[in-house]
Design a protein around this motif. Structure first.
Motif, PDB file in Angstrom:
ATOM      1  N   ARG A   1      -7.062   5.232  -0.028  1.00  0.00           N
ATOM      2  CA  ARG A   1      -6.412   3.925  -0.068  1.00  0.00           C
ATOM      3  C   ARG A   1      -7.234   2.927   0.744  1.00  0.00           C
ATOM      4  O   ARG A   1      -7.938   3.314   1.693  1.00  0.00           O
ATOM      5  CB  ARG A   1      -4.991   4.004   0.492  1.00  0.00           C
TER       6      ARG A   1
ATOM      7  N   ALA B   1      -4.129  -0.975  -8.180  1.00  0.00           N
ATOM      8  CA  ALA B   1      -4.687  -2.036  -7.354  1.00  0.00           C
ATOM      9  C   ALA B   1      -3.755  -3.237  -7.373  1.00  0.00           C
ATOM     10  O   ALA B   1      -3.053  -3.481  -8.357  1.00  0.00           O
ATOM     11  CB  ALA B   1      -6.068  -2.441  -7.858  1.00  0.00           C
TER      12      ALA B   1
ATOM     13  N   GLY C   1      -6.009  -1.134  -2.821  1.00  0.00           N
ATOM     14  CA  GLY C   1      -6.500  -0.174  -3.798  1.00  0.00           C
ATOM     15  C   GLY C   1      -6.069   1.228  -3.426  1.00  0.00           C
ATOM     16  O   GLY C   1      -6.189   1.627  -2.257  1.00  0.00           O
TER      17      GLY C   1
ATOM     18  N   LEU D   1     -12.887  -2.139  -3.908  1.00  0.00           N
ATOM     19  CA  LEU D   1     -12.275  -2.364  -2.600  1.00  0.00           C
ATOM     20  C   LEU D   1     -12.403  -1.125  -1.728  1.00  0.00           C
ATOM     21  O   LEU D   1     -12.708  -1.220  -0.527  1.00  0.00           O
ATOM     22  CB  LEU D   1     -10.808  -2.754  -2.768  1.00  0.00           C
TER      23      LEU D   1
ATOM     24  N   CYS E   1      -4.088  -7.404  -6.816  1.00  0.00           N
ATOM     25  CA  CYS E   1      -4.969  -8.558  -6.636  1.00  0.00           C
ATOM     26  C   CYS E   1      -4.146  -9.779  -6.281  1.00  0.00           C
ATOM     27  O   CYS E   1      -3.094 -10.024  -6.877  1.00  0.00           O
ATOM     28  CB  CYS E   1      -5.770  -8.828  -7.913  1.00  0.00           C
TER      29      CYS E   1
ATOM     30  N   PRO F   1     -11.021  -3.174  -9.436  1.00  0.00           N
ATOM     31  CA  PRO F   1     -10.477  -3.663  -8.162  1.00  0.00           C
ATOM     32  C   PRO F   1     -10.240  -2.563  -7.132  1.00  0.00           C
ATOM     33  O   PRO F   1     -10.664  -2.685  -5.982  1.00  0.00           O
ATOM     34  CB  PRO F   1      -9.174  -4.350  -8.580  1.00  0.00           C
ATOM     35  N   ALA F   2      -9.572  -1.484  -7.527  1.00  0.00           N
ATOM     36  CA  ALA F   2      -9.311  -0.406  -6.575  1.00  0.00           C
ATOM     37  C   ALA F   2     -10.606   0.258  -6.128  1.00  0.00           C
ATOM     38  O   ALA F   2     -10.800   0.536  -4.938  1.00  0.00           O
ATOM     39  CB  ALA F   2      -8.375   0.631  -7.194  1.00  0.00           C
TER      40      ALA F   2
ATOM     41  N   CYS G   1       0.829  -1.209   0.000  1.00  0.00           N
ATOM     42  CA  CYS G   1       0.000   0.000   0.000  1.00  0.00           C
ATOM     43  C   CYS G   1       0.863   1.258   0.000  1.00  0.00           C
ATOM     44  O   CYS G   1       0.600   2.200  -0.752  1.00  0.00           O
ATOM     45  CB  CYS G   1      -0.934  -0.022   1.214  1.00  0.00           C
TER      46      CYS G   1
ATOM     47  N   PRO H   1      -9.066  -8.382  -5.238  1.00  0.00           N
ATOM     48  CA  PRO H   1      -8.388  -7.151  -4.816  1.00  0.00           C
ATOM     49  C   PRO H   1      -8.050  -7.149  -3.336  1.00  0.00           C
ATOM     50  O   PRO H   1      -8.894  -7.465  -2.498  1.00  0.00           O
ATOM     51  CB  PRO H   1      -9.404  -6.052  -5.161  1.00  0.00           C
TER      52      PRO H   1
ATOM     53  N   TRP I   1      -0.766  -6.632 -10.280  1.00  0.00           N
ATOM     54  CA  TRP I   1      -1.039  -5.204 -10.132  1.00  0.00           C
ATOM     55  C   TRP I   1      -1.811  -4.717 -11.357  1.00  0.00           C
ATOM     56  O   TRP I   1      -1.495  -5.104 -12.478  1.00  0.00           O
ATOM     57  CB  TRP I   1       0.260  -4.410 -10.027  1.00  0.00           C
TER      58      TRP I   1
END
Length: 294
Positions: free
Chosen positions: A140, A118, A128, A233, A120, A229-230, A19, A125, A95
């Motif tokens: 985030r 993101a 994000g 999430l 996964c 995904p981002a 992250c 995910p 990613w």
């Protein structure tokens, strides 16, 4: 690092480094985009549907993918403009990079764009990050660890829709034709039941506005995979609900066809209203008035 699979008790600390790295890369790319926003830059057509790719997309993408590859050399990277930026067969970690979500806005000088990243794990995910270079905001989320924005943790709070009707976001995938009857019916249905429907041409910006409570709901039809995904999430970790158009659970895993990437998202108390709007919009397309979605 041996990360734990999302469904097996993943701990937020397991993805802290990922992250942090994604946040730094997104903000660095955002600084590049902000500095070049008013400059002359090359714009190329991207397919027959009117989508575009700019020189800025490519510069930001190269920066982000390089940062991720340097820190996590064994990971696979899928980037919007470069396709598979780093193919690592057998890797459980992928990613997804959208270096400039809102390219069409940038081309016309509209300052509404973000950088999205993101991660996964086994297609689900787990990290994000969305960065807004214009306002200097970063959002985030980590699977199981909550979602955070500039003012701290994001928590969905129950409240009545503005003026009795919700403010909604809308997006559709680039592959959806302008005269697609399902998209047209959905948009008409939402317009009839909302105070306002925003189409920002930057889905990750819309997801972020939803996660921090500035809009009430978000509806997507055959959305692009690179953004989902981002965005999803961020929403779920903020306590929001994401459902498929028929009300069933939404599957946010990557690698699915675009027909599986349609959704409604919002606070728990507003989702039934959104599902009712889309079901009523669908009735003319199904037998005997039943809702039907591709």
């Amino acid at each position: 690092m041996d990360a734990t699979a999302p469904g097996e008790g993943a701990r937020p600390a397991a993805f802290a480094d990922e992250c942090r790295t994604a946040v730094r890369a997104a903000e660095e790319a955002g600084a590049l985009l902000r500095a070049r926003f008013l400059d002359a830059f090359r714009v190329d057509s991207k397919g027959p549907d009117g989508d575009v790719v700019t020189e800025l997309d490519l510069l930001a993408e190269e920066l982000v993918t390089r940062r991720l590859s340097e820190r996590f050399p064994a990971d696979r990277i899928l980037a919007e403009e470069g396709g598979t930026a780093a193919d690592r067969p057998g890797s459980r970690r992928t990613w997804l990079v959208d270096p400039l979500d809102g390219s069409n806005n940038v081309v016309i000088g509209l300052p509404a764009y973000v950088v999205g990243i993101a991660l996964c794990l086994d297609d689900e995910p787990v990290v994000g990050v969305v960065h807004d270079p214009v306002a200097g905001r970063t959002w985030r989320a980590v699977h199981g660890g909550g979602a955070y924005g500039p003012s701290g943790r994001l928590r969905a709070a129950a409240r009545p829709p503005r003026a009795g009707r919700p403010v909604l976001g809308w997006t559709q995938g680039h592959g959806v034709a302008h005269d697609d009857p399902v998209a047209r019916a959905l948009k008409d249905g939402l317009e009839g039941g909302a105070r306002r429907v925003l189409q920002l041409w930057a889905p990750l910006l819309t997801w972020s506005l939803l996660a921090c409570g500035l809009i009430d709901g978000f509806v997507g039809y055959r959305a692009e995979e690179i953004d989902l995904p981002a965005g999803s999430l961020l929403a779920t970790e903020a306590g929001l609900v994401v459902r498929a158009l028929d009300g069933s659970g939404f599957d946010a895993r990557i690698g699915q066809p675009d027909t599986a990437r349609s959704y409604v998202a919002g606070r728990a108390e507003i989702v039934p209203h959104l599902l009712d709007l889309v079901a009523r919009a669908a009735r003319p397309a199904g037998p005997e008035g039943a809702a039907a979605w591709p």
